[in-house]
Design a protein around this motif. Structure first.
Motif, PDB file in Angstrom:
ATOM      1  N   ILE A   1       0.852  -1.185   0.000  1.00 46.78           N
ATOM      2  CA  ILE A   1       0.000   0.000   0.000  1.00 46.78           C
ATOM      3  C   ILE A   1       0.888   1.236   0.000  1.00 46.78           C
ATOM      4  O   ILE A   1       2.074   1.164   0.345  1.00 46.78           O
ATOM      5  CB  ILE A   1      -0.944   0.050   1.212  1.00 46.78           C
ATOM      6  CG1 ILE A   1      -0.135   0.207   2.514  1.00 46.78           C
ATOM      7  CG2 ILE A   1      -1.846  -1.168   1.267  1.00 46.78           C
ATOM      8  CD1 ILE A   1      -0.986   0.505   3.741  1.00 46.78           C
ATOM      9  N   LEU A   2       0.324   2.362  -0.405  1.00 45.79           N
ATOM     10  CA  LEU A   2       0.969   3.648  -0.205  1.00 45.79           C
ATOM     11  C   LEU A   2       0.277   4.338   0.959  1.00 45.79           C
ATOM     12  O   LEU A   2      -0.949   4.541   0.935  1.00 45.79           O
ATOM     13  CB  LEU A   2       0.872   4.524  -1.451  1.00 45.79           C
ATOM     14  CG  LEU A   2       1.863   4.262  -2.587  1.00 45.79           C
ATOM     15  CD1 LEU A   2       1.549   5.165  -3.783  1.00 45.79           C
ATOM     16  CD2 LEU A   2       3.308   4.479  -2.135  1.00 45.79           C
ATOM     17  N   LEU A   3       1.068   4.688   1.966  1.00 46.45           N
ATOM     18  CA  LEU A   3       0.529   5.276   3.187  1.00 46.45           C
ATOM     19  C   LEU A   3       1.082   6.681   3.381  1.00 46.45           C
ATOM     20  O   LEU A   3       2.292   6.880   3.474  1.00 46.45           O
ATOM     21  CB  LEU A   3       0.900   4.410   4.389  1.00 46.45           C
ATOM     22  CG  LEU A   3       0.452   4.913   5.768  1.00 46.45           C
ATOM     23  CD1 LEU A   3      -1.065   4.959   5.859  1.00 46.45           C
ATOM     24  CD2 LEU A   3       1.027   4.023   6.863  1.00 46.45           C
ATOM     25  N   ALA A   4       0.178   7.666   3.397  1.00 43.43           N
ATOM     26  CA  ALA A   4       0.549   9.037   3.739  1.00 43.43           C
ATOM     27  C   ALA A   4       0.318   9.211   5.231  1.00 43.43           C
ATOM     28  O   ALA A   4      -0.791   8.975   5.723  1.00 43.43           O
ATOM     29  CB  ALA A   4      -0.275  10.040   2.950  1.00 43.43           C
ATOM     30  N   SER A   5       1.368   9.617   5.950  1.00 42.91           N
ATOM     31  CA  SER A   5       1.275   9.582   7.407  1.00 42.91           C
ATOM     32  C   SER A   5       2.060  10.703   8.056  1.00 42.91           C
ATOM     33  O   SER A   5       3.207  10.968   7.701  1.00 42.91           O
ATOM     34  CB  SER A   5       1.809   8.229   7.908  1.00 42.91           C
ATOM     35  OG  SER A   5       1.750   8.151   9.308  1.00 42.91           O
TER      36      SER A   5
END
Length: 634
Positions: free
Chosen positions: A146-150
């Motif tokens: 997944i791509l996770l913006a955090s």
């Protein structure tokens, strides 16, 4: 959060039992949590994840589509469960939120777990940010990427406050950073291949905005569009299309939110792709590759789906024929588009879920949302139109008690929360309970409501407790003038912003109502402004609240307690993360000091969303007792 495997969970049997109809149903029938909600198929269509009511609370349940074998129960025992989704056939992720003990801020993060319940872990080991669980892409090749913006901090002065984007393997928790934080950029968007293409940034403390763009993952970002003066109408791509340089974007430039082609080179909208009749679009439906538009959804008097894909048009048409007269929605489908989960419902009856096998054409009952009530229609629901005192055309949802007359009825005016939300024709346990007790229920879509075009929403700017309040009173006037309601037997009730409206009515014009009921209402606008400023947006949030009315103190019910002229029931959950308990507690103290009639109940485990059956049951019981005392239906 903890995971356990429960053997012999007879889900289908438990969900499909119906009760006989009764003249006046037990409160518990209406208070029930949905026995099943939000089902989503695994990519291979063999398993389903859903919310299921167990022991008075909702759990995450994973079970076989054919309902064979054991089911896995995931206990989300703390905080909010905001969403969940499949990553592949074996792994899932969920977004959970809670108030961090060390900072007092509401924070989110991602938890990953296997479908068999054997493994579970937080993707981020610490509660670190309000926007720490933004999944902007996931692979559709069977992997667990997944791509996770955090975020990594809740403090705007910290560079880690601005989200970074990482490629994460949720099975191994391996992180590879692909986009570094950029000051002001809170939202990132990726295309179907997993390349991060767009960032939306704030400037001037959240008042102004800029759009960063790049053509490829290896390119640098450049600012290609800006807005100022508090406007936020950037052309944000909602889907990067297969055609190079093209995307789809929503815009309300013609007065209603519609779908347009977007030229990524100029960031200018082009041809209109779809516009709903007289209403805003709600969402876009993409294909599994995230490069093609399959359909759109919007809400007029009910929720509707418009499919562009011929195959899906055929499936939808067949379902509407099979469930004639019902509202039918495809809620999930397998990757090969051979297995579907269907929800059928009506405004007068709770919904039911089915699975559809396209290969065999077989529909199989998955479960009823409310087995106690079943699918027999109760009170009738329809949409009416009325005109506000200044000439603005408005609408409302009307629920009428079954049987008997439709004249001179006792009435409950029930404005929705938000206020940037709306009511429409669907099953609502609160309104149906009131109708079962003999009340007509009117839910006005006052100015400031969403879904009816930009002008309808903008008409509410600066009108909290003023013209928005007039619109609610004018809905009451319509009901009385038409002879539907007895003007001497009207109460007002609501939750959240609707609770504010009830409090405001009790002191602004108590002559119109016999009583008021507030659940989780806002009583002190300057205080909620201070509370809300902790959320992402900074001055942008402050500007929003300051623009709600010319003088926030003047339209705050807590400052007008001495003018309250009718009995009021106030109920609030102690664990409400959206509207603090103090909004009700401090208000009640003011009422008591002024000698006003008030009943106050705190739900010790209650939240903002009636997530526990016990809280629903106590609320309905307290409301019924209060109405029997101050506005009896008989």
């Amino acid at each position: 959060m903890s995971g356990v495997t429960a053997s012999g969970l007879a889900l289908a049997a438990a969900l499909c039992v119906s009760s006989p109809a009764a003249a006046e149903r037990p409160i518990a029938d209406f208070a029930r949590l949905p026995a099943i909600a939000g089902p989503e198929l695994s990519p291979n269509g063999k398993q389903i994840i859903a919310r299921a009511a167990q022991n008075g609370a909702q759990k995450i349940v994973i079970f076989n589509t054919d309902r064979s074998g054991e089911s896995t129960v995931i206990d989300a025992d703390k905080g909010d469960l905001n969403w969940y989704r499949w990553v592949n056939n074996d792994w899932l992720i969920a977004n959970v939120g809670n108030v961090a003990l060390d900072t007092g801020f509401y924070v989110t993060r991602i938890v990953a777990f296997r479908a068999d319940g054997s493994k579970m872990h937080y993707v981020q080991q610490k509660e670190v940010g309000q926007h720490a669980g933004d999944v902007i892409w996931q692979a559709n090749d069977g992997s667990t990427r997944i791509l996770l913006a955090s975020q990594k901090s809740v403090y705007a002065s910290d560079p880690d406050f601005w989200p970074e984007v990482s490629l994460v393997d949720v099975a191994t928790n391996k992180f590879d950073k692909v986009v570094w934080p950029k000051e002001g950029v809170m939202s990132w968007y990726a295309d179907g291949s997993g390349a991060v293409r767009v960032g939306i940034g704030d400037e001037n403390g959240g008042r102004d905005h800029r759009l960063l763009y790049r053509d490829r993952a290896q390119d640098g970002f450049r600012v290609v569009a800006r807005t100022g003066e508090g406007k936020n109408d950037l052309p944000v791509p909602v889907l990067f299309l297969a055609e190079p340089g093209k995307a789809a974007a929503f815009s309300d430039k013609n007065g209603r939110t519609a779908l347009y082609m977007l030229d990524l080179a100029t960031m200018q909208t082009g041809a209109m792709l779809y516009e709903a009749p007289e209403h805003d679009l709600d969402s876009l439906i993409a294909d599994p590759t995230e490069t093609q538009i399959r359909g759109v959804r919007y809400t007029d008097t009910r929720r509707r789906t418009v499919w562009f894909d011929p195959k899906m048009q055929q499936v939808q048409a067949g379902l509407e024929q099979a469930f004639a007269g019902k509202q039918v929605q495809i809620v999930s489908q397998s990757a090969d588009e051979q297995t579907f989960v269907i929800r059928e419902s009506s405004p007068s009856a709770p919904g039911s879920y089915y699975t559809l096998s396209l290969g065999t054409g077989k529909l199989a009952m998955l479960g009823m949302e409310n087995p106690a009530i079943g699918n027999k229609p109760l009170a009738a629901v329809k949409t009416i139109s009325y005109t506000a005192r200044d000439g603005m055309k408005l609408n409302a949802v009307l629920t009428l008690p079954s049987g008997g007359t439709s004249k001179n009825l006792p009435l409950i005016v029930l404005p929705h929360g938000g206020p940037r939300a709306r009511d429409y024709e669907h099953w609502d346990f609160w309104t149906q309970f009131l109708a079962d007790r003999g009340y007509a229920v009117l839910q006005p879509n006052y100015r400031g409501s969403t879904g009816f075009g930009a002008a309808y929403t903008a008409a509410g700017d600066g009108e909290w407790g003023l013209k928005m309040q007039d619109d609610v009173d004018d809905a009451r006037a319509w009901a009385v003038t038409t002879g539907l309601a007895d003007g001497k037997r009207v109460c007002i009730a609501g939750g959240s912003y609707g609770g504010y409206v009830a409090m405001r009515a009790a002191e602004r014009n108590p002559d119109l109502y016999r009583c008021a009921i507030s659940f989780a209402g806002v009583s002190d606008l300057p205080a909620i402004l201070k509370f809300d400023s902790q959320f992402v947006g900074g001055l942008g949030n402050l500007d929003y609240w300051k623009s709600r009315a010319p003088d926030l103190r003047a339209v705050s019910p807590i400052n007008n307690a001495e003018r309250t002229g009718i009995p009021i029931l106030v109920i609030h959950g102690k664990k409400d993360l959206r509207v603090p308990l103090a909004q009700s507690k401090d208000y009640v103290e003011k009422l008591k000091k002024a000698g006003k009639p008030v009943e106050f109940y705190i739900q010790p485990e209650g939240d903002h969303h009636f997530s526990r059956e016990e809280d629903r049951l106590s609320f309905l019981g307290q409301m019924e007792a209060f109405l029997d005392k101050h506005n009896p239906a008989n």
